[in-house]
Scaffold this motif. Structure first.
Motif, mmCIF file in Angstrom:
data_model
loop_
_atom_site.group_PDB
_atom_site.id
_atom_site.type_symbol
_atom_site.label_atom_id
_atom_site.label_comp_id
_atom_site.label_asym_id
_atom_site.label_seq_id
_atom_site.Cartn_x
_atom_site.Cartn_y
_atom_site.Cartn_z
ATOM 1 N N ILE A 1 0.867 -1.236 0.085
ATOM 2 C CA ILE A 1 0.031 0.135 -0.031
ATOM 3 C C ILE A 1 1.005 1.342 0.075
ATOM 4 N N PHE A 2 1.897 1.260 0.756
ATOM 5 C CA PHE A 2 2.745 2.434 1.131
ATOM 6 C C PHE A 2 3.920 2.543 0.071
ATOM 7 N N GLY A 3 4.453 1.252 -0.318
ATOM 8 C CA GLY A 3 5.602 1.244 -1.319
ATOM 9 C C GLY A 3 6.813 0.831 -0.224
ATOM 10 N N VAL A 4 7.996 0.491 -1.013
ATOM 11 C CA VAL A 4 9.046 -0.115 -0.266
ATOM 12 C C VAL A 4 10.170 0.898 0.146
ATOM 13 N N VAL A 5 9.794 1.975 -0.505
ATOM 14 C CA VAL A 5 11.241 3.148 -0.104
ATOM 15 C C VAL A 5 11.285 3.334 1.342
ATOM 16 N N HIS A 6 9.870 3.782 2.028
ATOM 17 C CA HIS A 6 9.957 3.850 3.367
ATOM 18 C C HIS A 6 9.277 2.786 4.145
ATOM 19 N N MET A 7 9.105 1.698 3.798
ATOM 20 C CA MET A 7 8.529 0.349 4.322
ATOM 21 C C MET A 7 9.169 0.326 5.597
ATOM 22 N N GLY A 8 10.405 0.235 5.838
ATOM 23 C CA GLY A 8 10.943 -0.103 7.326
ATOM 24 C C GLY A 8 10.396 0.937 8.160
ATOM 25 N N THR A 9 10.397 2.249 8.096
ATOM 26 C CA THR A 9 9.796 3.217 8.933
ATOM 27 C C THR A 9 8.433 2.978 9.240
ATOM 28 N N ILE A 10 7.552 2.826 8.208
ATOM 29 C CA ILE A 10 6.142 2.906 8.479
ATOM 30 C C ILE A 10 5.798 1.526 9.103
ATOM 31 N N PHE A 11 5.985 0.459 8.838
ATOM 32 C CA PHE A 11 5.678 -0.943 9.515
ATOM 33 C C PHE A 11 6.247 -0.843 10.709
ATOM 34 N N ASN A 12 7.478 -0.275 11.100
ATOM 35 C CA ASN A 12 7.847 -0.130 12.556
ATOM 36 C C ASN A 12 7.172 0.880 13.450
ATOM 37 N N ALA A 13 6.277 1.709 12.781
ATOM 38 C CA ALA A 13 5.598 2.803 13.425
ATOM 39 C C ALA A 13 4.247 2.061 13.577
ATOM 40 N N ILE A 14 3.773 1.355 12.724
ATOM 41 C CA ILE A 14 2.621 0.675 13.204
ATOM 42 C C ILE A 14 2.762 -0.498 14.090
ATOM 43 N N THR A 15 3.909 -1.185 14.088
ATOM 44 C CA THR A 15 4.187 -1.954 15.290
ATOM 45 C C THR A 15 4.186 -1.605 16.709
ATOM 46 N N ILE A 16 4.374 -0.109 16.807
ATOM 47 C CA ILE A 16 4.211 0.316 18.189
ATOM 48 C C ILE A 16 2.867 -0.069 18.873
ATOM 49 N N ALA A 17 1.694 -0.412 17.863
ATOM 50 C CA ALA A 17 0.356 -0.736 18.315
ATOM 51 C C ALA A 17 0.381 -2.020 19.328
ATOM 52 N N SER A 18 1.596 -2.930 18.985
ATOM 53 C CA SER A 18 1.546 -4.033 19.752
ATOM 54 C C SER A 18 1.919 -3.947 21.249
ATOM 55 N N PRO A 19 2.814 -3.302 21.548
ATOM 56 C CA PRO A 19 3.022 -3.022 23.132
ATOM 57 C C PRO A 19 1.973 -2.043 23.852
ATOM 58 N N ILE A 20 1.163 -1.147 22.883
ATOM 59 C CA ILE A 20 0.242 -0.451 23.385
ATOM 60 C C ILE A 20 -1.027 -1.402 23.475
ATOM 61 N N GLY A 21 -1.448 -2.271 22.576
ATOM 62 C CA GLY A 21 -2.370 -3.585 22.763
ATOM 63 C C GLY A 21 -2.145 -4.395 24.039
ATOM 64 N N SER A 22 -0.812 -4.792 23.978
ATOM 65 C CA SER A 22 -0.497 -5.491 25.100
ATOM 66 C C SER A 22 -0.673 -5.067 26.275
ATOM 67 N N TYR A 23 -0.164 -3.586 26.621
ATOM 68 C CA TYR A 23 -0.641 -3.135 27.924
ATOM 69 C C TYR A 23 -1.946 -2.876 28.293
ATOM 70 N N LEU A 24 -2.698 -2.560 27.314
ATOM 71 C CA LEU A 24 -4.342 -2.418 27.555
ATOM 72 C C LEU A 24 -5.045 -3.756 28.016
ATOM 73 N N PHE A 25 -4.762 -4.751 27.205
ATOM 74 C CA PHE A 25 -5.142 -6.140 27.325
ATOM 75 C C PHE A 25 -4.624 -6.719 28.427
ATOM 76 N N SER A 26 -3.215 -6.782 28.574
ATOM 77 C CA SER A 26 -2.688 -7.634 29.957
ATOM 78 C C SER A 26 -2.875 -6.831 31.146
ATOM 79 N N VAL A 27 -2.761 -5.387 31.245
ATOM 80 C CA VAL A 27 -2.849 -4.752 32.469
ATOM 81 C C VAL A 27 -4.226 -4.332 32.742
ATOM 82 N N ARG A 28 -4.659 -3.600 31.926
ATOM 83 C CA ARG A 28 -6.178 -2.926 32.139
ATOM 84 C C ARG A 28 -7.102 -3.984 32.354
ATOM 85 N N VAL A 29 -7.019 -5.232 31.446
ATOM 86 C CA VAL A 29 -8.123 -6.161 31.090
ATOM 87 C C VAL A 29 -7.886 -7.436 32.147
#
Length: 527
Positions: free
Chosen positions: A434-462
């Motif tokens: 969708i976004f191309g390969v030129v900035h792929m490393g930056t964009i998919f690593n930015a999306i990956t930040i959702a993983s620890p955010i989700g982990s905190y919400l579900f592990s701690v808050r739920v």
């Protein structure tokens, strides 16, 4: 002109695979966590805080994406080795300081300092992963799902591989194991990073050799799975450990056979192509017009940078789906021991569950990439459809665990583990499309930040909140299905919401896949 034997995409792929085999040191935290806790005189909550910084470090790899973009900005002449070098430095520095603290080489550091050590060590993994995954996608754009699945698969297996080294050489010596984590991944990356290069070539044999590499990957996973199961049934003596480890090394060396075969085939193709070069020149002018027609919509839709991606609905749909899928998956594996205890599982059963999680994770990472590639090529099915399917199945796995029925934790952990691993393969691949390969490393690593955010919400808050409310008696422990049933039903609903978001992305980008992605694959196959 003779092609250098050590400078092609297959040698690069083998080097990336070998680096990935030692990059997942974070999956071995349980090996030395008790030693870290006792030597630093931590209580459980303090140890958990240190562990959180491990998760933050590995999932915040935006810097590795920016560095990769710099390395590839001149067409890849600087090379991804810059990214690997940065990862090697961080890996050594982080783990060496942890080892020095545990070994008593300097006075016990304060907790924030230990958190920083762990953050640096964990951050290294994002650099190794970005350097190998993005290079793989750029080398195999027509089979990006397969190559991402292979790279992510070996990363998932790397924890089990490192534990095999530990059991063979450093058994019952967790302090020495920490020193090994400072040295082995660092030296391995420094040795092979020079061969990881971007090669914008299509030799016409990609599918054949990627299939062979996929078979080798599966054999390594199956071998590790059987060895883990047997280790929990029988006691392995040292000679047997050594023999099993040698066999593992032979399996890990076998991808080199693919590079040799590819080199031989490439030499033959170069000879044949030189005979027909004049015939190919006839249609170049017409082909150039077709290439322009195909590339114009691609350039208008793709190759966004991170800031531009942040303004798109695609980014935030992927971010939300990742938070739901990876977040609930991490919450499951983080609490699998406590779930087993509350349901009356034996320590052997729980240990087996934890050990096999990396195997289920691997099958998801590898399988989702390979299967989605197959259906994209054969049927033109857009890859977000597979994110929808895997997240829907994952929600069913959460319901299975919530039921608390006999054997439900085993069955549910398999379903959740496979689907969780699938997200690690699908999300980066969809990002590149969708976004191309030129900035792929930056964009998919930015999306990956959702993983620890989700982990905190579900592990701690739920999970943590509901468990503490249900806990009673000595030690604030909880027994029975009530300890986790509501938590997993909530996570099932959240994962289902994430799957609907992925389905929305599928319909939103369906025409883009038909007009750009699928057409580009057809053009690449016929080229």
């Amino acid at each position: 002109m003779e092609t250098p034997r050590l400078n092609n995409k297959w040698v690069s792929t083998v080097a990336s695979v070998w680096i990935q085999c030692t990059s997942g040191s974070l999956y071995t935290f349980s090996i030395y966590s008790q030693t870290l806790k006792s030597t630093q005189r931590y209580d459980q909550s303090t140890l958990d805080i240190v562990s959180v910084f491990k998760d933050i470090g590995v999932n915040c790899g935006v810097l590795s994406g920016f560095l990769y973009y710099y390395a590839a900005a001149d067409g890849g002449r600087r090379g991804p080795w810059i990214v690997h070098l940065a990862g090697a430095i961080q890996c050594f520095l982080g783990y060496f300081l942890i080892w020095a603290a545990v070994a008593g080489l300097f006075p016990r550091p304060p907790v924030p300092a230990m958190c920083l050590f762990m953050l640096v060590a964990a951050h290294a993994q994002s650099f190794f992963n970005t350097g190998n995954v993005v290079t793989g996608v750029r080398n195999f754009p027509s089979y990006s799902g397969t190559i991402v699945g292979i790279m992510k698969g070996f990363l998932g297996l790397s924890g089990a591989i490192l534990i095999q080294v530990y059991e063979t050489i450093f058994d019952e010596q967790p302090t020495s194991f920490i020193l090994m984590l400072a040295l082995l991944p660092t030296l391995n990356s420094l040795l092979f990073m020079w061969f990881v290069r971007i090669h914008n070539t299509n030799d016409g044999i990609e599918k054949e050799h990627l299939n062979t590499l996929s078979i080798i990957t599966l054999l390594v996973a199956i071998y590790l799975m059987f060895k883990i199961v047997l280790e929990h049934i029988f006691t392995f003596q040292f000679p047997l450990h050594v023999a099993a480890f040698v066999l593992l090394l032979m399996l890990l060396a076998s991808p080199l056979y693919i590079a040799i075969r590819a080199q031989q085939t490439e030499s033959t193709n170069i000879l044949l192509s030189s005979l027909t070069e004049s015939d190919q020149l006839i249609g170049h002018s017409n082909q150039a017009i077709m290439d322009f027609d195909n590339e114009w919509p691609r350039e208008s839709e793709e190759n966004l940078n991170l800031l531009q991606a942040l303004y798109t609905i695609d980014f935030w749909i992927l971010f939300f789906a990742t938070a739901c899928g990876m977040g609930t998956g991490l919450a499951t594996v983080n609490n699998i021991s406590q779930i087993g205890l509350s349901l009356g599982y034996t320590s052997l059963e729980i240990s087996t569950l934890v050990s096999l999680w990396s195997i289920w994770n691997f099958f998801g990472r590898f399988g989702a990439g390979y299967v989605s590639d197959y259906f994209l090529h054969a049927r033109g099915w857009a890859r977000p459809l597979f994110m929808f399917l895997t997240l829907t199945i994952m929600s069913i796995g959460h319901v299975v665990i919530a039921s608390g029925l006999p054997g439900a934790l085993f069955a549910g952990s398999v379903i959740v583990g496979v689907c969780y691993g699938s997200q690690w393969s699908l999300m980066p691949t969809i990002t590149s499309e969708i976004f191309g390969v030129v900035h792929m490393g930056t964009i998919f690593n930015a999306i990956t930040i959702a993983s620890p955010i989700g982990s905190y919400l579900f592990s701690v808050r739920v999970v943590g909140y509901i468990y503490d409310k249900e806990a009673s008696g000595e030690g604030d422990t909880c027994t029975g299905t009530n300890c986790f049933m509501l938590s997993f039903l909530i996570m099932a609903l959240a994962t289902l919401l994430g799957s609907w978001a992925a389905l929305g992305l599928f319909f939103w980008r369906r025409s883009f896949y038909d007009q750009v992605v699928f057409r580009r694959l057809q053009h690449s196959s016929s080229g």
